[in-house]
Design a protein around this motif. Sequence first.
Motif, PDB file in Angstrom:
ATOM      1  N   UNK A  25      11.544  -7.148  -9.921  1.00  0.00           N
ATOM      2  CA  UNK A  25      10.918  -7.017  -8.601  1.00  0.00           C
ATOM      3  C   UNK A  25      10.529  -5.582  -8.305  1.00  0.00           C
ATOM      4  N   UNK A  26      11.408  -4.638  -8.660  1.00  0.00           N
ATOM      5  CA  UNK A  26      11.107  -3.223  -8.461  1.00  0.00           C
ATOM      6  C   UNK A  26       9.885  -2.814  -9.268  1.00  0.00           C
ATOM      7  N   UNK A  27       9.773  -3.308 -10.493  1.00  0.00           N
ATOM      8  CA  UNK A  27       8.635  -2.925 -11.333  1.00  0.00           C
ATOM      9  C   UNK A  27       7.311  -3.343 -10.699  1.00  0.00           C
ATOM     10  N   UNK A  28       7.289  -4.498 -10.053  1.00  0.00           N
ATOM     11  CA  UNK A  28       6.052  -4.942  -9.394  1.00  0.00           C
ATOM     12  C   UNK A  28       5.766  -4.128  -8.140  1.00  0.00           C
ATOM     13  N   UNK A  29       6.812  -3.748  -7.411  1.00  0.00           N
ATOM     14  CA  UNK A  29       6.610  -2.902  -6.228  1.00  0.00           C
ATOM     15  C   UNK A  29       6.039  -1.545  -6.634  1.00  0.00           C
ATOM     16  N   UNK A  30       6.556  -0.972  -7.718  1.00  0.00           N
ATOM     17  CA  UNK A  30       6.043   0.307  -8.220  1.00  0.00           C
ATOM     18  C   UNK A  30       4.605   0.155  -8.701  1.00  0.00           C
ATOM     19  N   UNK A  31       4.323  -0.944  -9.392  1.00  0.00           N
ATOM     20  CA  UNK A  31       2.965  -1.178  -9.887  1.00  0.00           C
ATOM     21  C   UNK A  31       1.973  -1.255  -8.735  1.00  0.00           C
ATOM     22  N   UNK A  32       2.353  -1.932  -7.670  1.00  0.00           N
ATOM     23  CA  UNK A  32       1.443  -2.030  -6.509  1.00  0.00           C
ATOM     24  C   UNK A  32       1.239  -0.668  -5.859  1.00  0.00           C
ATOM     25  N   UNK A  33       2.280   0.139  -5.824  1.00  0.00           N
ATOM     26  CA  UNK A  33       2.130   1.488  -5.259  1.00  0.00           C
ATOM     27  C   UNK A  33       1.162   2.321  -6.092  1.00  0.00           C
ATOM     28  N   UNK A  34       1.264   2.234  -7.401  1.00  0.00           N
ATOM     29  CA  UNK A  34       0.334   2.964  -8.266  1.00  0.00           C
ATOM     30  C   UNK A  34      -1.095   2.459  -8.112  1.00  0.00           C
ATOM     31  N   UNK A  35      -1.249   1.220  -7.749  1.00  0.00           N
ATOM     32  CA  UNK A  35      -2.581   0.665  -7.554  1.00  0.00           C
ATOM     33  C   UNK A  35      -3.150   0.993  -6.181  1.00  0.00           C
ATOM     34  N   UNK A  36      -2.299   0.978  -5.135  1.00  0.00           N
ATOM     35  CA  UNK A  36      -2.788   0.970  -3.755  1.00  0.00           C
ATOM     36  C   UNK A  36      -2.547   2.253  -2.971  1.00  0.00           C
ATOM     37  N   UNK A  37      -1.578   3.067  -3.363  1.00  0.00           N
ATOM     38  CA  UNK A  37      -1.173   4.232  -2.571  1.00  0.00           C
ATOM     39  C   UNK A  37      -1.836   5.486  -3.137  1.00  0.00           C
ATOM     40  N   UNK A  38      -2.713   6.106  -2.350  1.00  0.00           N
ATOM     41  CA  UNK A  38      -3.472   7.246  -2.876  1.00  0.00           C
ATOM     42  C   UNK A  38      -2.579   8.444  -3.177  1.00  0.00           C
TER      43      UNK A  38
END
Length: 213
Positions: free
Chosen positions: A86-99
């Motif tokens: 679950x953490x890995x997906x949260x980090x992946x979304x941050x790398x995709x969405x958080x400037x």
Amino acid sequence: MQDRAEETRKAVLLAAAHLFFERGYVATSISDISERSGRTSGAIYFHYTNKEHLALAVVKAHFATWPAMVARHEAAAEPALEKLVGLSFAVARAFRDDVLVRAGARLWAERKSIDVEMPPPFVDWIATVERMLTQARADGDLAPGADPSRDAPTLVAAFFGLHTLSDALDDRLLIEDRLTDLWLLLLPGLQAEPAPRTLLATVGAPAAADVSG
């Protein structure tokens, strides 16, 4: 007065993050950041001294994203391997969405062009993954052949290597799908009773083509 100063710092930091991410460090000037943020160059130099320290502030903001995210997942009631995925997906979304995250990653990659010492990456991630794998072993959920201290660096390398590939091929737009495929490959070697698709469904990962497990 203090609120106004903090507002200026945040506006400058965010404007710098957008520009550093879009153009890179060398191609971004203080005047560009001034125009983007709506703050004067003098205000920027007052808060950040120079472009190098502004880049460092963006990288530090990137690193500051993670402790609360890690703590939130570690405090959850789920099994440790489920927390890790679950953490890995949260980090992946941050790398995709958080400037700020994306800009920090680009700046760290360009660190040789920036005359300032950057904080070291990966070390905290390896410790976090090892901690979660150790907990999974204590709970009896880790495969007998898995070794937390050996496998944590490999998992971190695979995760960030996947990000490099996704960034190059699809601007990270498919990162969650690619991460699902990675876990389908890795989880059978980590789970004491392999059921990768079941675990991935539990954390809300995108469905994979392979329906086994």
